[in-house]
Design a protein around this motif. Structure first.
Motif, PDB file in Angstrom:
ATOM      1  N   CYS A  22       0.861  -1.179   0.000  1.00 48.27           N
ATOM      2  CA  CYS A  22       0.000   0.000   0.000  1.00 48.27           C
ATOM      3  C   CYS A  22       0.896   1.227   0.000  1.00 48.27           C
ATOM      4  CB  CYS A  22      -0.890  -0.036   1.236  1.00 48.27           C
ATOM      5  SG  CYS A  22      -1.954   1.394   1.477  1.00 48.27           S
ATOM      6  N   ALA A  23       0.896   1.946  -1.101  1.00 51.34           N
ATOM      7  CA  ALA A  23       1.689   3.167  -1.205  1.00 51.34           C
ATOM      8  C   ALA A  23       0.919   4.326  -0.588  1.00 51.34           C
ATOM      9  CB  ALA A  23       2.003   3.459  -2.668  1.00 51.34           C
ATOM     10  N   VAL A  24       1.574   5.054   0.299  1.00 51.21           N
ATOM     11  CA  VAL A  24       0.934   6.138   1.040  1.00 51.21           C
ATOM     12  C   VAL A  24       1.458   7.476   0.534  1.00 51.21           C
ATOM     13  CG1 VAL A  24       0.475   7.069   3.337  1.00 51.21           C
ATOM     14  CG2 VAL A  24       0.827   4.604   3.036  1.00 51.21           C
ATOM     15  N   SER A  25       0.565   8.369   0.187  1.00 51.13           N
ATOM     16  CA  SER A  25       0.991   9.690  -0.266  1.00 51.13           C
ATOM     17  C   SER A  25       1.551  10.483   0.912  1.00 51.13           C
ATOM     18  CB  SER A  25      -0.180  10.443  -0.901  1.00 51.13           C
ATOM     19  OG  SER A  25      -1.148  10.774   0.083  1.00 51.13           O
ATOM     20  N   THR A  26       2.068  11.662   0.637  1.00 49.03           N
ATOM     21  CA  THR A  26       2.645  12.465   1.710  1.00 49.03           C
ATOM     22  C   THR A  26       1.589  12.830   2.746  1.00 49.03           C
ATOM     23  OG1 THR A  26       2.255  14.459   0.418  1.00 49.03           O
ATOM     24  CG2 THR A  26       4.430  13.427   0.228  1.00 49.03           C
ATOM     25  N   SER A  70       4.159  -4.517   8.133  1.00 46.83           N
ATOM     26  CA  SER A  70       5.340  -3.672   8.287  1.00 46.83           C
ATOM     27  C   SER A  70       5.134  -2.379   7.514  1.00 46.83           C
ATOM     28  CB  SER A  70       6.598  -4.383   7.794  1.00 46.83           C
ATOM     29  OG  SER A  70       6.499  -4.665   6.403  1.00 46.83           O
ATOM     30  N   TYR A  71       5.878  -1.352   7.930  1.00 39.33           N
ATOM     31  CA  TYR A  71       5.801  -0.073   7.233  1.00 39.33           C
ATOM     32  C   TYR A  71       7.204   0.428   6.974  1.00 39.33           C
ATOM     33  CZ  TYR A  71       4.560   4.692   5.975  1.00 39.33           C
ATOM     34  OH  TYR A  71       4.408   5.871   5.294  1.00 39.33           O
ATOM     35  N   ASP A  72       7.484   0.725   5.717  1.00 40.40           N
ATOM     36  CA  ASP A  72       8.774   1.277   5.305  1.00 40.40           C
ATOM     37  C   ASP A  72       8.621   2.792   5.255  1.00 40.40           C
ATOM     38  OD1 ASP A  72      10.970   2.273   3.821  1.00 40.40           O
ATOM     39  OD2 ASP A  72      11.226   0.335   2.831  1.00 40.40           O
ATOM     40  N   ASN A  73       9.181   3.462   6.240  1.00 39.92           N
ATOM     41  CA  ASN A  73       9.036   4.924   6.316  1.00 39.92           C
ATOM     42  C   ASN A  73       9.674   5.636   5.124  1.00 39.92           C
ATOM     43  OD1 ASN A  73       7.728   6.102   8.844  1.00 39.92           O
ATOM     44  ND2 ASN A  73       8.958   4.463   9.697  1.00 39.92           N
ATOM     45  N   ALA A  74      10.826   5.161   4.700  1.00 39.49           N
ATOM     46  CA  ALA A  74      11.537   5.821   3.603  1.00 39.49           C
ATOM     47  C   ALA A  74      10.733   5.752   2.306  1.00 39.49           C
ATOM     48  CB  ALA A  74      12.902   5.187   3.415  1.00 39.49           C
ATOM     49  N   LYS A  75      10.085   4.612   2.073  1.00 38.50           N
ATOM     50  CA  LYS A  75       9.316   4.430   0.842  1.00 38.50           C
ATOM     51  C   LYS A  75       7.844   4.756   1.037  1.00 38.50           C
ATOM     52  CE  LYS A  75      12.346   0.796  -0.940  1.00 38.50           C
ATOM     53  NZ  LYS A  75      12.424  -0.608  -1.421  1.00 38.50           N
ATOM     54  N   ARG A  76       7.454   5.031   2.278  1.00 38.68           N
ATOM     55  CA  ARG A  76       6.039   5.271   2.608  1.00 38.68           C
ATOM     56  C   ARG A  76       5.173   4.152   2.053  1.00 38.68           C
ATOM     57  NH1 ARG A  76       7.028  10.377   0.793  1.00 38.68           N
ATOM     58  NH2 ARG A  76       5.485  10.148  -0.872  1.00 38.68           N
ATOM     59  N   THR A  77       5.533   2.945   2.376  1.00 41.65           N
ATOM     60  CA  THR A  77       4.818   1.771   1.879  1.00 41.65           C
ATOM     61  C   THR A  77       4.465   0.844   3.031  1.00 41.65           C
ATOM     62  OG1 THR A  77       5.976   1.892  -0.242  1.00 41.65           O
ATOM     63  CG2 THR A  77       4.902  -0.189   0.302  1.00 41.65           C
ATOM     64  N   LEU A  78       3.205   0.482   3.097  1.00 37.82           N
ATOM     65  CA  LEU A  78       2.700  -0.471   4.079  1.00 37.82           C
ATOM     66  C   LEU A  78       2.612  -1.831   3.414  1.00 37.82           C
ATOM     67  CD1 LEU A  78       1.355  -0.812   6.947  1.00 37.82           C
ATOM     68  CD2 LEU A  78      -0.835  -0.524   5.757  1.00 37.82           C
ATOM     69  N   ASN A  79       3.163  -2.850   4.067  1.00 43.60           N
ATOM     70  CA  ASN A  79       3.178  -4.195   3.497  1.00 43.60           C
ATOM     71  C   ASN A  79       2.457  -5.180   4.414  1.00 43.60           C
ATOM     72  OD1 ASN A  79       5.007  -3.574   1.212  1.00 43.60           O
ATOM     73  ND2 ASN A  79       6.492  -3.225   2.845  1.00 43.60           N
TER      74      ASN A  79
END
Length: 127
Positions: A22-26, A70-79
């Protein structure tokens, strides 16, 4: 307005693995509660897993030990890493998020209100 874009669904056999993303916008606030939900045909939507900015994760009993959020803060992606998939995991999977100026540890769980929702991705598991 925060936008969430889901990808990574598909069809697979029981026992397999899949990782929807899940890509998260700013967003403005750095504190967040994010989650994955699913809805099978003819059933109500149910919560699967949640995670907050502390990294604290919670899971529904039906997926504990098999799914990892998990959430990748740098990529703003929730997996959502899904292992040992079963036919009963077949559903449309949605991501959701809420952002806060202050968020205490322990507040984030699947019962909290989520203000932003992704469009969903279908996961179909055959036996």
């Amino acid at each position: 307005q925060v936008h969430l874009v889901v990808s990574g669904g598909g069809s697979l056999q029981a026992g397999g693995s899949r990782t929807p993303s899940c890509a998260v916008s700013t967003y403005t606030y750095s504190k967040y509660c994010m989650g994955w939900f699913r809805q099978a045909p003819g059933k109500e939507r149910e919560g699967v897993a949640s995670i907050d900015h502390h990294g604290s994760a919670r899971y529904d009993d039906s997926v504990t030990g098999r799914f990892t959020i998990s959430y990748d803060n740098a990529k703003r992606t929730l997996n959502l890493r899904m292992n040992s998939l079963k036919p009963e995991d077949t559903a449309m999977y949605y991501c959701a998020a809420a952002f806060y100026s202050i968020l205490v540890l322990g507040y984030c769980d699947l019962s909290r209100p989520f203000t932003s929702w992704g469009q969903g991705t279908q996961v179909t598991v055959s036996s």
